[in-house]
Each structure stands twice: as C-alpha cells, then as structure tokens.
Design a protein around this motif. Structure first.
Motif, PDB file in Angstrom:
ATOM      1  N   GLN A 273       1.163  -1.348   0.330  1.00  0.00           N
ATOM      2  CA  GLN A 273       0.470   0.371   0.285  1.00  0.00           C
ATOM      3  C   GLN A 273       1.263   1.318  -0.049  1.00  0.00           C
ATOM      4  N   SER A 274       2.449   0.895   0.358  1.00  0.00           N
ATOM      5  CA  SER A 274       3.069   2.605  -0.434  1.00  0.00           C
ATOM      6  C   SER A 274       3.420   2.658  -0.978  1.00  0.00           C
ATOM      7  N   TRP A 275       3.054   1.630  -1.471  1.00  0.00           N
ATOM      8  CA  TRP A 275       3.448   2.047  -3.167  1.00  0.00           C
ATOM      9  C   TRP A 275       2.826   1.747  -4.044  1.00  0.00           C
ATOM     10  N   LEU A 276       1.290   1.294  -3.652  1.00  0.00           N
ATOM     11  CA  LEU A 276       0.467   1.328  -4.504  1.00  0.00           C
ATOM     12  C   LEU A 276      -0.651   2.376  -4.720  1.00  0.00           C
ATOM     13  N   GLY A 277      -0.764   2.236  -3.333  1.00  0.00           N
ATOM     14  CA  GLY A 277      -1.757   3.254  -2.899  1.00  0.00           C
ATOM     15  C   GLY A 277      -0.980   4.856  -2.776  1.00  0.00           C
TER      16      GLY A 277
END
Length: 282
Positions: A273-277
């Motif tokens: 989530q730190s790099w997709l969201g």
C-alpha cells in the motif's frame, strides 16, 4: 516552482511516510525514480530528459522496478499449490470473495462504535474463503512478477494485490468488536471517554498489528481469525497504553464529538500500500 518544491520538501520531512523518500543505496535508481514519477502523472519524456535517457528506457525501468517490488514480497504462510496457480482461481468465485461485501459500516465514530459492539460471530466458511483467496492473490501476483515474459502484465499483478487488501479489509471489519474491546481494555476506559486523537492513534496501531497478523494467519489449520486478531491487538494495545499513560490523569474528561469520523480499517494493512496506494501525505 522552486517555492512550491521547498514547501513540499518541508512537509515531506515531517511526514510519517514521506511521498518522496530518498532512494536507498543498492536500489535501481532509474527504476525507482521512473516508477515514482510515472505514478504521480509525470510524463516519461520529462523524466527521460532529466535522466539523460530515452522515454522507452524510463518506461521499461519503471515496469521492471514495479515487478521487482512485487517479486520481493515475502511469501504468505500458505504458499503452496493450488494457491498462486490457475487451479487456485476457483477460490475467487466463492461467496464473499467476488462482488460486494457486507453493508458499509457507519461513517461517524459514535455510530461506528455501536455497530462494532453489536457484531456477531462471522461466518466461518466465508472467512476461510476470503483468507485463502487473499493468500492466493498474493501468490499469483508474485508468480506474475517473477515471470520474465510477463513484465507487461504487471498491472494485473498490482490489481491482484489491491484485491487481496480489499479481502483483508472485509475480514478485519468482521473483527471490529475485537478491536474495540482491545483498545478499551488497554486504555481502561470506554472509547467514548478517550478523545478522538487518542482513539484514532490507538486504533491505527491496533489495525496495523491486526493486518500483519492476518497476513501470517493460515486458515487451513482450523483456527479462526479472531484468535490471531485478539492476540495481535492485545499486544499492540499494551504498547499504545504505555504511550497513553502520561495523559491519563489531569485535565478535563475527553468526549467524542457526535460527528467524529469513524476509523478507516483500510490503511497500512499491507506493505504494497505504501507504493500502490496514494501517498499518505497527499
């Protein structure tokens, strides 16, 4: 432009999760730079001009970096066939996995607390299917990322990871009562008497711990998710209560506002989530 850049950098320095964190030593510098830039809508040509390479090199480096981030994810506890293979795709068609989940929880905190306390025991079969499908999607994404010929299908792998997080959120919502009990036990007071800031900080910590516990949970061993969530949330609650201790005494009693927002049980649950969201600071 330089003034805007300086303001963004100052905000980023104080952010818990910086949107423009520096590239660490050993990372693919061009790949990481290209991935971050393209994710924020910057044209490949602009990155290529700055880096002194072609636009095709920028796009290719970003794709390879996205694939490497997924390929480096640790395997789930049930990383065995048929999970991650075409035979495991049947898990995705089971009730509770594909399509809409339960009714959305209330959006205000007082109503959310009442909703959470009234929750009953979740359906064991649906819970197991969701957890197995979550692990399957993670395995499938890693398998896609490791396939040298599938680098152009990296969008599919990222969709699988987002779906896996959605399934984890569905499972975690059924454990909202456990989370409320854990935070009230740690604070030794009802949630309504904690104050919004203290409750939000504690719930974020407990939710993150519960998410990590579900990532390690193997539903094929016959246990229930509630046991893993209770243990993880209890331990996180103890750590949170130590930080809360200095503000327990003195001052006026805190109360929740009627329109206080409900906690969002969908943040910081999975490493991707730190790099997709979207970046937390934007």
């Amino acid at each position: 432009r330089e003034g805007v850049r300086a303001v963004v950098r100052r905000l980023d320095e104080r952010a818990e999760r910086p949107a423009f964190a520096p590239v660490r030593a050993g990372q693919d510098r061009l790949g990481e730079l290209s991935r971050r830039a393209l994710a924020r809508g910057i044209e490949p040509g602009a990155v290529a001009q700055r880096a002194g390479v072609s636009s095709a090199s920028v796009s290719g480096a970003a794709l390879r970096r996205r694939a490497r981030l997924i390929a480096d994810l640790p395997p789930p506890p049930v990383a065995r066939a048929p999970l991650g293979t075409p035979a495991g795709d049947a898990l995705l068609d089971r009730p509770g996995v594909r399509g809409p989940g339960e009714t959305e929880p209330p959006t205000t905190l007082p109503e959310w607390l009442a909703w959470a306390r009234a929750l009953g025991q979740p359906d064991a079969a649906i819970e197991r299917d969701r957890l197995l499908a979550m692990h399957h999607l993670r395995c499938r994404a890693v398998r896609t990322a490791l396939d040298p010929g599938a680098v152009r299908r990296i969008d599919e792998a990222e969709r699988d990871l987002r779906w896996a997080t959605q399934l984890k959120v569905r499972v975690l919502r059924t454990q909202a009562r456990v989370l409320v009990q854990a935070i009230e036990s740690a604070a030794q007071r009802p949630a309504e008497a904690m104050g919004e800031r203290a409750f939000d900080g504690g719930m974020r910590l407990l939710t993150r711990a519960a998410g990590e516990a579900l990532s390690r949970f193997d539903p094929t061993h016959g246990g229930r998710a509630a046991a893993a969530v209770t243990l993880a949330a209890g331990r996180a609650g103890v750590r949170w209560s130590v930080a809360l201790a200095p503000v327990r005494t003195g001052g006026a009693a805190r109360r929740l506002a009627p329109d206080a927002p409900a906690p969002v049980l969908a943040l910081e649950l999975d490493p991707w989530q730190s790099w997709l969201g979207p970046p937390a600071g934007l």
